[in-house]
Design an enzyme around this catalytic site. Structure first.
Site: not given
Lengths: 549, 549
Positions: B257, B259, B261, B296, B324, B390-391
């Site tokens: 994953r 982070d 980009v 991401e 989200h 993060d959220q």
């Protein structure tokens, strides 16, 4: 929503300016009478005014926060220079005679790049007009004007422009440019205009006072980058998008040459260049006239010219620097600076076949791999040359190829360019073997800036030149040295060169193989030691062999 | 050319380090004995050494210019933390039991994101192993580890890592991670590892001493950007490309994953992300094991996940932040900060249909248009969630959705995610309704940095929160508050939530309509006032209606 001053019926004029950094904006008319008219705040930082009794020719500033008088960022005319008032231009007044003109197809372009100030002794648009028939007879199909957007002083290459919508007053202003374009179209010549959307010049740039036109998230060789992808970038983009359409619509420009698109730093999902390509295509269709975009790009990135469906930005064509460098190094043997990456016949063969020599290959000059393959792109998407303002003028002394390599070598270079399958670009004067240099020149007013430019110029050439002082860029003599000497065309050697160019251009049109913009039906071989290049081009019926040494 | 220390037969070890900024580099072995071995200069700034009698477990620094001892930029293990010596790891020694493992197809991923330190009381890889059966029974197919690359101190989200090849010592180091991955594969679980290629942490970053890993041509939220497209970028790229393959090869990681980009600033014609995707695909094919890349990205740019033939970078999938945000705002009614761009049922419907709600539409938060349509991309290319580290953690107090919106709303959110056609991601604990917060925590050693982080944290929440102090990120209590409380799983309400998640995941597998990763056979409508959402999904035989309020 036209930015700047838009003339309406009955002496009225509408003003629109983007100034989100200001608490208050007024129009300060300074001629023919002096008055201050408050402007009305609009959404997203715009300010608007509908003014009565505001005829074409009226001059004005915007007064910001009741304090500072500033020229219009979208001024169409700066009759007193970059620091002076803006003047209202009524574009309806000009009577065009080019109603039948439909532009020039990309594949038919043969471009002649010139500097308005140095092309004739007078250095104006009007003085150029009488020279157009000569260019047409040569076989040119388009002239390319180095930038004419208002720059500081009266002498400048044009890349220091600070009023992107205004036409340089010392060249003849808006009316002069229109007369020139109209005359070109009458002669059957298209007009390419060089526009700079990657930076503004260092003197007279008042955009900082209006809003976030710039961003410090990216650095360019000219300082902070223009804000094409941050907060408020929609408005910055609108400014430059309207600028492009301004030239197409109000000046009947056929092609925009976009300066250094690699310095347009833009990471957004829909890039400014994509938008520009879409709007240009739309305008072109809507007006049944071919309008094109040609990029200068240092990226060797086929995305620039791939269509949007293939993830590209959709510009029509781009310059191939690799072609120039490969050719230049073979002819001159030079190997300093970026020329160190070239010098093999194989590189030139590769550019004939694929447009770029560097397609993700290690560049010693750049110290990293560079480029990507553009072999899928049609030949007409590449513009090639053996010299242009940059390659000549970025040399310390601005020597043209003929001054470096001699008469016969210049002929060879001409053939290499004109018998290629690409769109050729000639730099003014090369067609008759002009030996005058094309040095870098400016005419700033700011003493500190002048000193900095002189210093920068010296530093720039540490890599390229072992010794010697570059000519003073601020000196009028440096500019004067750049002028074409039209009398040379009547001298035997120069006449011979002219005849050679004319014949090459004729061949390029008349020979069915050479007339094709096709680098698939082309193959090449090189002998490195002998510096020998063969090219074979063919179609269904015939083939042409080109042997160069 | 493996960077770092590579164990060879007979106690030999080969060292390779890129240090173009140094005039001289030696190896300073500090254990089991102390000695200094000069390294040999290689082309392009590399330094190499073949050392005898250098067994696994030996510790070393690089000594730069005879002066400074620095840990290896490609250290595989930092047993004494970021400032200490690097330790040699022999990856051949671990005996893997996952020979039959072939990875997990993108479409089959159900991701469970976790923080190694907070997932169990012990906070180690080994402690996680006994919890894996519970996750498998839930219906999870992959765990996603927040970054485990060596960071300063013992507590950190992982985004302050400074030795990208090393495995955090306090989690159990290289051996611990291998035991965990092996156990996952035995349980049929894939492992996603979060890696950070857009910046390095602020403490213990010694890369500056070695070479131009960074560039000041771009600024990121974390300072100078990593040099992916300037001079020497080939070597910087090699460092990160080898890093990716290091995790795939030496740790059997299935998915990386990537982070943020969008902070990988790269204008080259062949981007780092393209190269990374190509090399990952090559490794995957060569090893007959599915290895994937999930980005991401804050750009809403389909280029990230389009294949190279369509001008994309070719990553396999990306997070949809829009999904989200759209869901979060409907459920919580929040409208501060970036949530101000959302709140309509229509936005959520659009993300169900196309992945992004913002596809070149004006964002009030960003103050410009944002994104581009990704409607051409298959549903499996989007990862969606109702919360993630993060959220949750970027809130001042780190509240989870259930703490904000309650039990029933959390169930609704779970259904919205798990009945979507996309790849779902759960954040550890949400499956049983964990209410513990997940606040931001660090454990730096540098007092100035600690003060700066505390200050930064306070400033960050001026926009989001009217009053209150954020928890002290440096305090061990803040970290302790983030731990999962495993005892809750046996309490009735939490058990009910767990059963609900399990049933949703079962439905998602068993129902042929819901099992499809397809957002073309999906339509939706919303009633804004009633906050009512209908979704219809279908295949040739059946259809499913989802009604949410």
């Amino acid at each position: 929503m036209q930015l700047g001053a838009t003339c309406l019926e009955g002496g009225r004029c509408e003003f629109l300016v983007w100034a989100p950094s200001c608490r208050e904006v007024s129009l300060h008319q300074v001629a023919p009478r002096d008055r201050i008219l408050p402007m009305e705040r609009q959404p997203r930082g715009y300010w608007r005014l509908m003014a009565e009794d505001m005829p074409p020719g009226a001059r004005y500033f915007y007064r910001l926060d009741g304090e500072r008088d500033r020229p219009d960022p979208a001024s169409h005319y700066q009759p007193e220079g970059v620091h002076g008032p803006s003047q209202i231009v009524d574009h309806q007044r000009f009577s065009w005679s080019d109603q039948g003109w439909r532009g020039c197809a990309l594949a038919d372009l043969v471009i002649y790049e010139l500097h308005v100030g140095a092309f004739t002794n007078a250095g104006t648009f009007d003085a150029m007009i009488e020279r157009l028939p000569v260019l047409r007879e040569l076989g040119i199909t388009a002239i390319e004007l180095m930038p004419v957007a208002q720059f500081p002083g009266e002498r400048n290459w044009g890349y220091d422009g600070v009023q992107p919508f205004a036409v340089q007053h010392s060249y003849g202003g808006p009316e002069g440019l229109k007369r020139l374009v109209d005359a070109c179209h009458r002669e059957g010549l298209a007009v390419v205009l060089d526009v700079v959307y990657n930076h503004l010049g260092p003197e007279g740039n008042y955009l900082w006072d209006f809003g976030p036109y710039f961003t410090d998230r990216y650095r360019t060789p000219w300082g902070d980058a223009i804000n094409f992808d941050g907060a408020c970038s929609d408005e910055v983009r609108r400014y430059f998008l309207q600028n492009a359409l301004h030239w197409f619509r109000n000046y009947h420009i056929d092609v925009l040459r976009l300066d250094a698109v690699h310095a347009i730093r833009d990471f957004s999902a829909t890039t400014f260049l994509q938008e520009l390509a879409e709007q240009t295509r739309e305008f072109s269709l809507g007006n049944q006239r071919t309008c094109l975009l040609i990029a200068e790009s240092d990226l060797n990135d086929p995305r620039v010219i791939r269509p949007a469906e293939l993830g590209g930005y959709g510009l029509d064509a781009q310059w191939s620097d690799d072609f120039h460098h490969a050719l230049h190094c073979l002819i001159t043997g030079e190997a300093l600076g970026y020329y160190g990456d070239f010098g093999n016949v194989g590189d030139l063969v590769k550019t004939y076949r694929e447009g770029f020599a560097y397609a993700w290959r290690y560049s010693s000059f750049r110290k990293c791999r560079h480029g990507a393959s553009a072999a899928d792109r049609p030949a007409q998407q590449f513009v090639v040359c053996s010299q242009n303002h940059d390659q000549v003028g970025n040399r310390m002394n601005g020597e043209r190829l003929i001054a470096l390599a001699g008469f016969e070598a210049a002929k060879l270079a001409a053939a290499a360019v004109l018998l290629s399958p690409y769109v050729p670009l000639l730099f003014m004067g090369e067609e008759y073997g002009e030996e005058n240099p094309f040095p870098y020149f400016v005419s700033f007013e700011d003493a500190e800036l002048i000193a900095a430019v002189r210093r920068g110029r010296k530093e720039e050439f540490e890599d390229f030149h072992a010794a010697g002082e570059p000519p003073d860029p601020q000196s009028p003599r440096t500019f004067a040295a750049a002028r074409l000497d039209w009398s040379k065309r009547d001298q035997p050697r120069h006449r011979a060169m002219l005849a050679f160019y004319r014949e090459l251009l004729r061949l390029r049109r008349a020979n069915p193989v050479l007339a094709r913009r096709d680098n698939n039906q082309l193959e090449g071989w090189g002998l490195e030691d002998e510096k020998l290049l063969w090219l074979r081009r063919w179609n269904e019926q015939a083939e042409v062999w080109i042997l160069a040494n």
